[in-house]
Design a protein around this motif. Sequence first.
Motif, PDB file in Angstrom:
ATOM      1  N   ILE A   1      40.044  38.467  47.657  1.00  0.00           N
ATOM      2  CA  ILE A   1      38.839  38.477  46.820  1.00  0.00           C
ATOM      3  C   ILE A   1      39.148  38.127  45.371  1.00  0.00           C
ATOM      4  O   ILE A   1      38.258  38.162  44.536  1.00  0.00           O
ATOM      5  N   ILE A   2      40.406  37.811  45.101  1.00  0.00           N
ATOM      6  CA  ILE A   2      40.780  37.311  43.777  1.00  0.00           C
ATOM      7  C   ILE A   2      41.415  35.936  43.990  1.00  0.00           C
ATOM      8  O   ILE A   2      42.329  35.786  44.799  1.00  0.00           O
TER       9      ILE A   2
ATOM     10  N   GLY B   1      47.749  40.992  40.762  1.00  0.00           N
ATOM     11  CA  GLY B   1      47.276  40.773  39.389  1.00  0.00           C
ATOM     12  C   GLY B   1      45.772  40.678  39.245  1.00  0.00           C
ATOM     13  O   GLY B   1      45.005  40.945  40.169  1.00  0.00           O
ATOM     14  N   ASP B   2      45.390  40.279  38.046  1.00  0.00           N
ATOM     15  CA  ASP B   2      43.987  40.099  37.702  1.00  0.00           C
ATOM     16  C   ASP B   2      43.588  38.647  37.940  1.00  0.00           C
ATOM     17  O   ASP B   2      44.444  37.776  38.054  1.00  0.00           O
ATOM     18  N   GLY B   3      42.283  38.409  37.980  1.00  0.00           N
ATOM     19  CA  GLY B   3      41.824  37.045  38.154  1.00  0.00           C
ATOM     20  C   GLY B   3      40.332  36.966  38.360  1.00  0.00           C
ATOM     21  O   GLY B   3      39.605  37.927  38.131  1.00  0.00           O
ATOM     22  N   ILE B   4      39.898  35.807  38.819  1.00  0.00           N
ATOM     23  CA  ILE B   4      38.484  35.548  39.071  1.00  0.00           C
ATOM     24  C   ILE B   4      38.160  35.928  40.520  1.00  0.00           C
ATOM     25  O   ILE B   4      38.889  35.575  41.446  1.00  0.00           O
TER      26      ILE B   4
ATOM     27  N   ALA C   1      44.822  42.363  50.749  1.00  0.00           N
ATOM     28  CA  ALA C   1      45.124  41.128  50.018  1.00  0.00           C
ATOM     29  C   ALA C   1      45.616  41.405  48.601  1.00  0.00           C
ATOM     30  O   ALA C   1      46.240  40.543  47.983  1.00  0.00           O
ATOM     31  N   HIS C   2      45.368  42.638  48.109  1.00  0.00           N
ATOM     32  CA  HIS C   2      45.661  42.908  46.702  1.00  0.00           C
ATOM     33  C   HIS C   2      46.351  44.253  46.458  1.00  0.00           C
ATOM     34  O   HIS C   2      46.249  44.818  45.366  1.00  0.00           O
ATOM     35  N   ASP C   3      47.046  44.761  47.467  1.00  0.00           N
ATOM     36  CA  ASP C   3      47.826  45.986  47.326  1.00  0.00           C
ATOM     37  C   ASP C   3      48.982  45.927  48.320  1.00  0.00           C
ATOM     38  O   ASP C   3      48.747  45.694  49.516  1.00  0.00           O
TER      39      ASP C   3
ATOM     40  N   THR D   1      38.546  40.274  36.250  1.00  0.00           N
ATOM     41  CA  THR D   1      38.821  41.623  36.755  1.00  0.00           C
ATOM     42  C   THR D   1      38.108  42.705  35.947  1.00  0.00           C
ATOM     43  O   THR D   1      37.428  43.561  36.525  1.00  0.00           O
ATOM     44  N   ASN D   2      38.228  42.687  34.622  1.00  0.00           N
ATOM     45  CA  ASN D   2      37.607  43.740  33.806  1.00  0.00           C
ATOM     46  C   ASN D   2      36.092  43.773  33.966  1.00  0.00           C
ATOM     47  O   ASN D   2      35.502  44.841  34.111  1.00  0.00           O
TER      48      ASN D   2
END
Length: 181
Positions: A128-129, A139-142, A109-111, A154-155
């Motif tokens: 999961i984001i 990208g980044d997210g919740i 889902a994220h790559d 993300t951080n």
Amino acid sequence: NFSLENSSEKLAVFTTRPDTIFGATFIAISPQHPLAKQIANKDPKAANFIKFCEKNSTKEADIEKAEKYGYETNLSVSHPFKNKIMLKVFIANFILMDYGTGAIFGCPAHDQRDYDFAVKYSLDILPIIQTEEKLPFIGDGIHINSEFLNNLNTNDAIKQCIKKLKELKIGEEKTTYRIRD
């Protein structure tokens, strides 16, 4: 570290995004990984797949553009945080032995590469984001669907995941450098 099914052996994987671990739906190892060679010693089809991979370029730029191929082994590993979830182990042509550990968890889902691979081999894709965008979302997210990482950005999710892996003595943070021409 992912535990091999019915074994005390562990498979060390490398990731730049530990926060995406709850989206893992498969494991992929390099054709040059010691485990791949062990499998090939007992499985002629795996040996042929590895030979096929070795005929093609192993340059990272070429692998990026190349068709993603995988060989499904008869091995599974347990997810480090979801013990009842077993992930299939594939030997895959897009995993480099000289980067990280030569093994990854696939988070489709994220790559992009993981996504292409999952679609080709009909593997689950678990976001999961939180995003309204089309998958894969890089990208980044919740975080969602991520147990103790839910609602973290993300951080913070990366930090919390590394902390938990260290507490369980199954992972560590490491700085890796890649020098490219």
